[in-house]
Scaffold this active site. Structure first.
Site, short mmCIF file in Angstrom:
data_model
loop_
_atom_site.label_atom_id
_atom_site.label_comp_id
_atom_site.label_asym_id
_atom_site.label_seq_id
_atom_site.Cartn_x
_atom_site.Cartn_y
_atom_site.Cartn_z
N ARG A 93 0.84 -1.26 -0.36
CA ARG A 93 0.09 0.08 -0.59
C ARG A 93 0.51 0.84 -0.11
NH1 ARG A 93 -5.22 0.04 2.66
NH2 ARG A 93 -6.35 -1.64 1.99
N ARG A 132 -24.62 -0.96 0.07
CA ARG A 132 -24.55 -2.31 0.52
C ARG A 132 -25.67 -2.22 1.40
NH1 ARG A 132 -18.30 -2.67 1.07
NH2 ARG A 132 -17.21 -3.83 -1.37
N ARG A 165 -23.90 -0.72 6.52
CA ARG A 165 -22.86 -0.42 7.36
C ARG A 165 -22.09 0.71 7.92
NH1 ARG A 165 -18.56 -4.02 5.33
NH2 ARG A 165 -17.79 -3.89 6.81
N ARG A 176 -11.98 6.26 2.89
CA ARG A 176 -10.82 5.52 2.67
C ARG A 176 -10.82 6.20 1.73
NH1 ARG A 176 -14.79 0.85 3.06
NH2 ARG A 176 -12.45 0.02 2.64
#
Ligand SMILES: [Zn+2]
Length: 222
Positions: A93, A132, A165, A176
């Site tokens: 990363r 989602r 979530r 993110r």
């Protein structure tokens, strides 16, 4: 004739579909699928000394240091399952991790052969993730547009109420993506300088993404 090992890195923002594609590449080329999340969970589950050490950091809510993940990675790279090569799912990363991986591979007279970057526009990722709806009881994951449950808001499998979530909320996803972009830009530059970076459009259907990834791997020079 000895076949040289193939080491492939699959990069892309969260929600780009790396996990699915990494599994398919691993199966098609007989490579070991490596994700650092699985690596950590595996060492912890097997109660190894490395796992024990990692658990300390995880229990304190801290990041597991690069050097410790590197030790787990080294162990895996020296295993028989990794003899034909590996597909690294979302790792490295950072440039520091890329340098670490280069060092581990050079001990085996190997190198990163190709870096595949799954490019997906932020708007598509937001739509994928924020749509989602997860089942807190059985873990099933639905999607309001692409995989809606039969009855709205109800899990098909067990009948529990579906929830979004916290990680799938827009603000969290945007943050993110921002952090990912910040860390990944120098990493892409690092691999691009070595002329091993290939960008593949990850916004098309999964089968088509896979076809294009294979095509991008086809011109890897031995
Ligand atoms: Zn359920």
């Amino acid at each position: 004739m000895v076949t040289r090992a193939l080491d492939v890195i699959l990069l892309g923002p969260p929600g780009a579909g790396k996990g699915t594609q990494a599994k398919r590449i691993a199966a098609a080329f007989e490579l070991l699928h490596i994700s650092t999340g699985d690596l950590l969970r595996d060492e912890v589950a097997k109660d190894t000394s490395l796992g024990e050490e990692a658990k300390g950091y995880m229990n304190r809510g801290e990041l597991v240091p690069d050097a410790l993940v590197g030790k787990m990675l080294a162990k895996r790279l020296h295993s028989q399952q990794a003899a034909l090569g590996c597909v690294y799912d979302g790792y490295p990363r950072t440039t520091a991790q890329a340098v670490l991986l280069d060092g581990l591979l050079s001990e085996l007279n190997r190198r990163v052969d190709v870096v595949l970057y799954l490019g997906v526009p932020d708007a598509d990722i937001l739509a994928r993730i924020t749509g989602r709806r997860s089942c807190p009881t059985c873990g099933a994951v639905h999607h309001v547009v692409t995989l809606p449950p039969i009855a709205e808001g109800v899990c098909d499998r067990c009948g529990a109420a579906l929830v979004q979530r916290n990680d799938d909320r827009e603000g969290v996803v945007r943050e993110r993506l921002r952090v990912y972009g910040e860390h990944t830009a120098p990493l892409l530059k690092y691999y691009n300088a070595r002329r091993i970076l290939r960008e593949v459009d990850g916004a098309v259907a999964p089968d088509e993404v896979f076809r294009r990834l294979r095509e991008a791997m086809g011109n890897v020079s031995a």
